[in-house]
Motif scaffolding. Structure first.
Motif: not given
Length: 96
Positions: A70-78
Motif C-alpha cells: 500500500y502507498i498512503n493506504k491505497i493498494l499499489l500492487g503485490k
C-alpha cells in the motif's frame, strides 16, 4: 512546546520535452508512506514486548507468496518479501 510540521518545498520545474514528459515525475518530491501486511498467527502484545534483535517470527505467508503493498493506504500492487544486504525488503511483482 508545540512543534509544527512543514510541507516540503516544491522544487523549480525542469523543462522537459512533451514526448518524454511523465506526469508522475513532476511529483517526485512528495513524500508517501509504503506499508505491507504480513499475517502472523497467534502473535500477542506480550510477544511484541519480548522481541529482541535477531528474533525470528513465523508468518502465515510463505516467502514465495505475494503480499499486498500500500502507498498512503491505497493498494499499489503485490510484492514478495526478500532480504537484501541484511535488510528485510519487498520487491514489487505486480501493480494493481
Amino acid at each position: 512546546m508545540a512543534s509544527a510540521r512543514v510541507a516540503p518545498i516544491r522544487p523549480a520545474p525542469q523543462p522537459q520535452s512533451e514526448q518524454t514528459a511523465n506526469p508522475v515525475e513532476s511529483f517526485h518530491w512528495l513524500t508517501c508512506k509504503a506499508t505491507t501486511e504480513v499475517p502472523v498467527p497467534h502473535f500477542t502484545v506480550g510477544n511484541l514486548m519480548n522481541l529482541k534483535a535477531g528474533a525470528v517470527i513465523a508468518s502465515a505467508t510463505a516467502s514465495t507468496n505475494d503480499v499486498p503493498v500500500y502507498i498512503n493506504k491505497i493498494l499499489l500492487g503485490k510484492g514478495q518479501i526478500e532480504v537484501v544486504e541484511k535488510r528485510l525488503t519487498v520487491r514489487i511483482t505486480e501493480l494493481a
